[in-house]
Design a protein around this motif. Sequence first.
Motif, PDB file in Angstrom:
ATOM      1  N   VAL A   1     -25.875  16.611   6.921  1.00 41.45           N
ATOM      2  CA  VAL A   1     -26.792  15.914   6.017  1.00 41.45           C
ATOM      3  C   VAL A   1     -26.071  14.676   5.492  1.00 41.45           C
ATOM      4  CG1 VAL A   1     -28.157  16.094   3.906  1.00 41.45           C
ATOM      5  CG2 VAL A   1     -27.951  18.068   5.421  1.00 41.45           C
ATOM      6  N   ASP A   2     -26.530  13.520   5.936  1.00 36.03           N
ATOM      7  CA  ASP A   2     -25.802  12.277   5.704  1.00 36.03           C
ATOM      8  C   ASP A   2     -26.075  11.741   4.298  1.00 36.03           C
ATOM      9  OD1 ASP A   2     -24.494   9.886   5.938  1.00 36.03           O
ATOM     10  OD2 ASP A   2     -25.922   8.987   7.339  1.00 36.03           O
ATOM     11  N   THR A   3     -25.576  12.464   3.313  1.00 35.76           N
ATOM     12  CA  THR A   3     -25.837  12.000   1.952  1.00 35.76           C
ATOM     13  C   THR A   3     -24.815  12.522   0.953  1.00 35.76           C
ATOM     14  OG1 THR A   3     -27.650  11.527   0.425  1.00 35.76           O
ATOM     15  CG2 THR A   3     -27.372  13.815   1.052  1.00 35.76           C
TER      16      THR A   3
ATOM     17  N   ASP B   1     -31.190  14.385   6.717  1.00 38.42           N
ATOM     18  CA  ASP B   1     -31.877  15.564   7.251  1.00 38.42           C
ATOM     19  C   ASP B   1     -31.902  16.695   6.216  1.00 38.42           C
ATOM     20  OD1 ASP B   1     -32.992  17.481   8.841  1.00 38.42           O
ATOM     21  OD2 ASP B   1     -31.234  17.739  10.136  1.00 38.42           O
TER      22      ASP B   1
ATOM     23  N   THR C   1     -21.949  15.783  -4.914  1.00 37.16           N
ATOM     24  CA  THR C   1     -21.808  16.751  -3.830  1.00 37.16           C
ATOM     25  C   THR C   1     -22.375  16.151  -2.547  1.00 37.16           C
ATOM     26  OG1 THR C   1     -22.221  19.054  -3.156  1.00 37.16           O
ATOM     27  CG2 THR C   1     -23.996  17.940  -4.337  1.00 37.16           C
ATOM     28  N   GLY C   2     -21.867  16.619  -1.421  1.00 40.26           N
ATOM     29  CA  GLY C   2     -22.386  16.149  -0.130  1.00 40.26           C
ATOM     30  C   GLY C   2     -21.254  15.753   0.799  1.00 40.26           C
TER      31      GLY C   2
ATOM     32  N   GLU D   1     -24.612  33.242  11.447  1.00 42.88           N
ATOM     33  CA  GLU D   1     -25.135  31.943  11.007  1.00 42.88           C
ATOM     34  C   GLU D   1     -24.012  30.904  10.898  1.00 42.88           C
ATOM     35  OE1 GLU D   1     -28.803  31.564   9.179  1.00 42.88           O
ATOM     36  OE2 GLU D   1     -27.935  30.671   7.370  1.00 42.88           O
ATOM     37  N   ARG D   2     -24.315  29.725  11.437  1.00 44.48           N
ATOM     38  CA  ARG D   2     -23.370  28.610  11.377  1.00 44.48           C
ATOM     39  C   ARG D   2     -24.103  27.405  10.819  1.00 44.48           C
ATOM     40  NH1 ARG D   2     -20.878  32.375  11.933  1.00 44.48           N
ATOM     41  NH2 ARG D   2     -19.387  32.978  13.528  1.00 44.48           N
ATOM     42  N   ASN D   3     -23.420  26.630  10.045  1.00 40.73           N
ATOM     43  CA  ASN D   3     -24.045  25.413   9.537  1.00 40.73           C
ATOM     44  C   ASN D   3     -23.802  24.278  10.521  1.00 40.73           C
ATOM     45  OD1 ASN D   3     -25.337  23.547   7.925  1.00 40.73           O
ATOM     46  ND2 ASN D   3     -23.502  23.094   6.731  1.00 40.73           N
TER      47      ASN D   3
ATOM     48  N   VAL E   1     -25.855  29.586  -1.030  1.00 40.86           N
ATOM     49  CA  VAL E   1     -24.409  29.680  -0.857  1.00 40.86           C
ATOM     50  C   VAL E   1     -23.802  30.656  -1.870  1.00 40.86           C
ATOM     51  CG1 VAL E   1     -24.279  27.323   0.053  1.00 40.86           C
ATOM     52  CG2 VAL E   1     -23.881  27.731  -2.391  1.00 40.86           C
ATOM     53  N   ARG E   2     -22.551  30.997  -1.607  1.00 44.79           N
ATOM     54  CA  ARG E   2     -21.771  31.835  -2.527  1.00 44.79           C
ATOM     55  C   ARG E   2     -21.878  31.289  -3.953  1.00 44.79           C
ATOM     56  NH1 ARG E   2     -16.137  31.392  -3.955  1.00 44.79           N
ATOM     57  NH2 ARG E   2     -16.083  29.582  -2.584  1.00 44.79           N
TER      58      ARG E   2
ATOM     59  N   LEU F   1     -18.720  19.122   1.593  1.00 43.73           N
ATOM     60  CA  LEU F   1     -19.353  20.275   2.240  1.00 43.73           C
ATOM     61  C   LEU F   1     -18.638  20.692   3.513  1.00 43.73           C
ATOM     62  CD1 LEU F   1     -23.086  19.403   1.554  1.00 43.73           C
ATOM     63  CD2 LEU F   1     -21.612  21.009   0.346  1.00 43.73           C
ATOM     64  N   TRP F   2     -19.215  21.632   4.226  1.00 39.18           N
ATOM     65  CA  TRP F   2     -18.556  22.311   5.343  1.00 39.18           C
ATOM     66  C   TRP F   2     -19.543  22.540   6.453  1.00 39.18           C
ATOM     67  CZ3 TRP F   2     -21.216  25.353   1.903  1.00 39.18           C
ATOM     68  CH2 TRP F   2     -20.834  25.191   0.574  1.00 39.18           C
TER      69      TRP F   2
ATOM     70  N   TYR G   1     -28.479  22.546   0.114  1.00 37.85           N
ATOM     71  CA  TYR G   1     -29.842  22.034  -0.047  1.00 37.85           C
ATOM     72  C   TYR G   1     -30.884  23.145   0.173  1.00 37.85           C
ATOM     73  CZ  TYR G   1     -26.810  17.990   0.442  1.00 37.85           C
ATOM     74  OH  TYR G   1     -25.772  17.112   0.303  1.00 37.85           O
TER      75      TYR G   1
ATOM     76  N   GLY H   1     -31.100  28.123   9.642  1.00 35.00           N
ATOM     77  CA  GLY H   1     -29.669  27.837   9.645  1.00 35.00           C
ATOM     78  C   GLY H   1     -29.095  27.573   8.268  1.00 35.00           C
TER      79      GLY H   1
ATOM     80  N   ASP I   1     -20.356  28.639   3.383  1.00 25.40           N
ATOM     81  CA  ASP I   1     -19.707  29.348   2.285  1.00 25.40           C
ATOM     82  C   ASP I   1     -20.692  30.339   1.665  1.00 25.40           C
ATOM     83  OD1 ASP I   1     -17.761  30.068   0.471  1.00 25.40           O
ATOM     84  OD2 ASP I   1     -18.381  28.550  -0.988  1.00 25.40           O
ATOM     85  N   TYR I   2     -20.875  31.477   2.331  1.00 26.08           N
ATOM     86  CA  TYR I   2     -21.812  32.497   1.856  1.00 26.08           C
ATOM     87  C   TYR I   2     -21.074  33.590   1.102  1.00 26.08           C
ATOM     88  CZ  TYR I   2     -25.537  30.588   4.874  1.00 26.08           C
ATOM     89  OH  TYR I   2     -26.489  29.806   5.468  1.00 26.08           O
TER      90      TYR I   2
ATOM     91  N   ARG J   1     -25.991  21.579  10.465  1.00 28.20           N
ATOM     92  CA  ARG J   1     -26.792  20.453   9.970  1.00 28.20           C
ATOM     93  C   ARG J   1     -25.938  19.495   9.148  1.00 28.20           C
ATOM     94  NH1 ARG J   1     -30.985  23.131   7.707  1.00 28.20           N
ATOM     95  NH2 ARG J   1     -32.151  23.016   9.643  1.00 28.20           N
TER      96      ARG J   1
END
Lengths: 333, 333
Positions: free
Chosen positions: B173-175, A174, B239-240, B167-169, A130-131, B149-150, A120, A126, B155-156, B171
Amino acid sequence: MASTSPPLKDELDIVIPTIRNLDFLEMWRPFFQPYHLIIVQDGDPSKTIMVPEALIMSSIIDSACRCFGYMISKKKYIYTIDDDCFVSCKGSEWKRYKRIGTTHKNLLCPSTPFFFNTLYEPFRDGADFVRGYPFSLREGVPTAASHGLWLNIPDYDAPTQLVKPLERNTRYVDTVLTIPKGTLFPMCEMNLAFDRDLIGPATYFGLMEDGQPIGRYDDMWAGWCCKVICDHLGLGIKTGLPYIYHSKASNPFVNLKKEYKGNFWQEEIIPFFQTLTLSKEFTSVQKCYIELSRLVKENLGTIDPYFLKLSEAMVTWIEAWDELNPPTKHSSK
Amino acid sequence: MASTSPPLKDELDIVIPTIRNLDFLEMWRPFFQPYHLIIVQDGDPSKTIMVPEALIMSSIIDSACRCFGYMISKKKYIYTIDDDCFVSCKGSEWKRYKRIGTTHKNLLCPSTPFFFNTLYEPFRDGADFVRGYPFSLREGVPTAASHGLWLNIPDYDAPTQLVKPLERNTRYVDTVLTIPKGTLFPMCEMNLAFDRDLIGPATYFGLMEDGQPIGRYDDMWAGWCCKVICDHLGLGIKTGLPYIYHSKASNPFVNLKKEYKGNFWQEEIIPFFQTLTLSKEFTSVQKCYIELSRLVKENLGTIDPYFLKLSEAMVTWIEAWDELNPPTKHSSK
């Protein structure tokens, strides 16, 4: 990355249509007090709340009156909200001033309409691209509008309200994301911010409700127009955070009466917006909007004579906009 | 609306590339045990884990070996996951079997690629299509893939990993949402499910890594191909949710070496995918894919001779797919 600080007093106006609920202003006082409010009153004239200017534009602005506020504002940013929308307790953006700061941040951060980022909004703390996200697209494009969402009463059409009277939106998602180029969305007026310099002239809410064959499509109309013009001019629109708490469901029977023509007209209007093309010569919002009015007349006039009137009103709107908003160093006409 | 029940044993295969981490299978046992696992091993032959069939396809399948599993499966659905991905504690979809159920639900519910729904997935409990969403588009289209997602390690690409090593994800995201028609996205292999009958033949991961000038674009390649073919055939990709917990960051220096050509090649490849058109005569995934291979040869061959080889491999892939997957009542060739 842009901070979530609220905009400065001379950057933002808050536009509110008819306030029927006086708790509304009291509740929002800590958030709104740094700003000018433009309250545009329709309905009962005995309850008039001060309107900053008395320009009569009744030929083009009726119940969808809030766009009058967009036009007379002298600020770069507009935030508009309905009087049944309140501070929501969910989410971290709800500290004092923060919500307007979040909206403002959405406008200050670029949009990324040309490729979807699966995490997103890449400009939040944070997060990042992405890749596989093309590097050349990571600068993004300016953001013209930020469409905020609503908890509690969801923004449903009358048929959905009728079949799901008890449904409430309790899901706090979020995220913020850019609506991809070429994709239309239903832009709701309840919790909306935009950059007047970038997209102001396309925010006209059309001829709606009083004496018109259609209502409850005012914000939708503005949304379709804004989106195709943003896509053409390389601007972005974001949707998602911040949420407001929408307290009151409108009457579904009244809504049905207002919107039923829109419910089937949109089946032709949306393909029209999905397939129209604006040629390269239309380099400003105003030029695009005038061209759009011509296309509306040509393509939608066959649905109902209403669209011929609407097409004319769109032209009058731009004339009035230009009169009240002469070009400055900020605007690109 | 579709339940989140897990798919039946005879509906789903789980495809896992090289397992270096034996905790992985133990950890996933309660989720995976009803299903057949297809574990496709590359690298050290002394550590071979049983491969269900011994077909030699080394000319078209190299390090991007998991697509061999996609081809030999006889099930309708594939779920694929990396061996450094674990059950995540966040979110409500993480009860026993539920995550695969969530993935499965994404595939069972229609996609809505033609118009953006601002409350995201309209088929979740407590959600629906919002006001202004055309009624004629609410049936949606079949969903071909569900891109999960992860959390934790995002996934950079290598450059982003290098500049943001910590950096860590975090967040959640409930969708879930449908990626709109005409919009490409970076499809990651870490947590992916798809419907073999609908899109299987387009899930080829290309010629990658060993002996090739490019790596870490295998899933991206499959994603671009799948998305343009889904757009053409009227299928959707979501996606999500659900999230996995991605435990281990890969070495950014090794990654840079693998992907640097892709980092600039994609600047030409993505516009190619964004602008290509498939004519109406291409009515099956196979036909579209063969046409795509022709377009790759014609348009990307000038970047590097690698794309000529890739174009040929794409044709061979379809020939092999058709041999192993003769038409049934489920497939539409």
